[in-house]
Design an enzyme around this catalytic site. Structure first.
Site, PDB file in Angstrom:
ATOM      1  N   HIS A   1     100.705 125.096  30.275  1.00  0.00           N
ATOM      2  CA  HIS A   1     102.143 125.207  29.961  1.00  0.00           C
ATOM      3  C   HIS A   1     102.947 124.372  30.947  1.00  0.00           C
ATOM      4  O   HIS A   1     102.566 124.220  32.118  1.00  0.00           O
ATOM      5  CB  HIS A   1     102.615 126.665  29.948  1.00  0.00           C
TER       6      HIS A   1
ATOM      7  N   ASP B   1     101.151 125.890  38.982  1.00  0.00           N
ATOM      8  CA  ASP B   1     101.376 126.741  37.811  1.00  0.00           C
ATOM      9  C   ASP B   1     102.551 126.204  37.000  1.00  0.00           C
ATOM     10  O   ASP B   1     103.689 126.593  37.225  1.00  0.00           O
ATOM     11  CB  ASP B   1     101.650 128.165  38.277  1.00  0.00           C
TER      12      ASP B   1
ATOM     13  N   ASP C   1     106.439 124.878  31.313  1.00  0.00           N
ATOM     14  CA  ASP C   1     107.578 125.605  31.864  1.00  0.00           C
ATOM     15  C   ASP C   1     107.168 126.262  33.175  1.00  0.00           C
ATOM     16  O   ASP C   1     105.977 126.497  33.433  1.00  0.00           O
ATOM     17  CB  ASP C   1     108.107 126.627  30.865  1.00  0.00           C
TER      18      ASP C   1
ATOM     19  N   GLU D   1     105.875 130.072  28.555  1.00  0.00           N
ATOM     20  CA  GLU D   1     104.901 131.067  29.013  1.00  0.00           C
ATOM     21  C   GLU D   1     105.486 131.977  30.079  1.00  0.00           C
ATOM     22  O   GLU D   1     105.262 133.193  30.073  1.00  0.00           O
ATOM     23  CB  GLU D   1     103.654 130.352  29.553  1.00  0.00           C
TER      24      GLU D   1
END
Length: 459
Positions: free
Chosen positions: A96, A129, A98, A162
């Protein structure tokens, strides 16, 4: 591994290592997008820009039919599909773009959205992340594309919300399972137990949140005139929250088993203390092992409390107070049933007949991977080759609801979780970072995985 396999591994390693400076520059461009999927905090154009960058990068890496799809929550998912050659399997690669909000930027040692190198690590929001995992996927695909067409079918799914719950992609999975059909799904949103120690995440805790509101009075009253007999809503809330922990600090919720144990690799207490930043002399609030507490048992965390702040507070009895509670649910426990148990517990233990109102919030089911299929065997072998050591297994206390959505939509697929997010990354916190050797090693492993899954080589 045969000599031919050893030569192939070395060749892939050299390609990816040579590409790492470019990968750093690209990660810097991707981190520069303030892609928090909440227009109240950052302009939606930041997420749109990140989605378009990801779309173009995977297209350039040779993935076919790459497009952005607007999901039901307004976020853009990036999907692409290179069909499998005849007789070859299909692998879905997920991550992801975002990110979590940066939080208090004064706690960062460098600009959150400017990738900055310090002591061999790359710092920036999303560096691990999950934008570092996007780079892992890109490096692996580029290394294989140098030889021509990909040896297996590849789907890419890069999510755009997410960190805000992922409801849009979950709904797309349910409505269009054909877009996610694969033999092996590699979720790039996890990490190793420590740098250089390859680890497969085999379980995820689910999530069952509630907001608790307590009222006891029509309004504030003077603590000198009424305190002692007047029911204090904040004290009632504190009392109620105290019933969710026992004398050892363990989570206790009526009707929930909070005594399970973890059967996989341990999480040494000294490493956990260092990873979590536990202060000297502070005990861990659990009667079990660290692994029991963070991977096998329900865990209740008070995320926030609405109450008068210390500075500026008046000498008054508080008439109302509220808290947000986060209940992490281990595999084997239904998230809805856990939320029901938490609500029943709160209703049973609220003191003094205080008025209680509970708002149910996010639900996400826990996940347990099936690890005995050919995809897992190939992934273990690829990780062992890339890292030069045995692969371990671990749980993860966090939740990825998409895993259970994919299990329902594509029941035949194996689902594996890997990624660059080892504990020193401190994801979601200030000064998030990534170790670039993790990006390199995992990209090598993923490229070897895709090569080894070409079943036509056995013919």
């Amino acid at each position: 591994m045969t000599s031919t396999g050893t030569d192939r591994s070395h060749e892939i390693r050299e390609r990816i290592r040579a590409a790492m400076p470019t990968a750093r520059d690209e990660l810097a461009r991707l981190v520069a997008f303030r892609s928090v999927a909440d227009p109240r905090q950052f302009p939606v154009e930041e997420c749109v820009g990140a989605a378009n960058w990801v779309r173009d990068a995977f297209t350039a890496a040779g993935v076919e039919n790459v497009e952005t799809i607007e999901t039901s929550d307004g976020s853009l998912a990036v999907l692409g599909h290179t069909p499998a050659p005849e007789g070859a399997p299909t692998v879905l690669l997920y991550s992801h773009y975002d990110v979590q909000p940066p939080g208090d930027e004064s706690l960062w040692h460098s600009e959150p959205f400017a990738l900055t190198e310090r002591n061999g690590r790359w710092y920036g929001r999303g560096a691990a992340d999950c934008k570092g995992n996007i780079m892992m996927h890109l490096l692996a695909l580029r290394a294989l594309r140098e030889d021509g067409p990909l040896p297996v079918g590849v789907r890419i799914v890069i999510e755009g919300s997410e960190e805000m719950g992922g409801a849009g992609l979950d709904r797309l999975v349910a409505e269009r399972p054909d877009l996610f059909d694969a033999d092996l799904i590699v979720i790039g949103d996890s990490g190793n137990a420590e740098v250089g120690r390859p680890t497969l995440t085999t379980t995820l805790r689910g999530i069952a949140n509630v907001d608790v509101h307590i009222e006891t009075l029509k309004g504030e009253i003077h603590s000198g005139m009424y305190g002692g007999a007047a029911p204090d809503a904040l004290a009632a809330l504190v009392h109620l929250l105290g019933t969710l922990r026992d004398e050892n600090g363990d989570t206790v919720v009526d009707g929930l088993d909070c005594t399970a144990t973890w059967e996989g690799v341990p999480y040494p207490e000294d490493r956990f203390r260092a990873d979590a930043g536990v202060l000297d002399g502070v005990a861990l609030p659990t009667s079990g092992t660290v692994a029991d507490a963070v991977w096998a048992r329900p865990a209740l965390t008070v995320l926030g409390i609405d109450a008068p702040p210390v500075v500026g507070s008046a000498a008054a009895v508080v008439p109302r107070a509220a808290a947000r509670l986060n209940l992490r649910v281990p595999p084997g426990v239904d998230a809805r049933a856990a939320q029901d148990a938490l609500v029943a517990h709160l209703e049973a233990h609220v003191p003094w007949g205080a008025h209680l109102r509970i708002e149910r919030d996010v639900l996400g089911e826990p996940f347990r991977a099936s690890t005995d299929g050919p995809g897992y065997a190939a992934l273990r072998a690829a990780l062992e080759t890339a890292y030069g050591c045995e692969v371990g297994t671990a749980g993860q206390g966090g939740s990825i609801p998409l895993c259970t959505a994919l299990q329902r939509a594509v029941p035949r697929a194996e689902i594996a979780l890997i990624g660059v997010e080892e504990p020193r990354c401190v994801i979601h916190a200030p000064n998030e970072s990534v170790d670039p050797t993790e990006i390199e090693n995992l990209a090598v492993a993923e490229a070897l995985l895709l090569t080894s899954l070409d079943r036509r080589a056995d013919r």
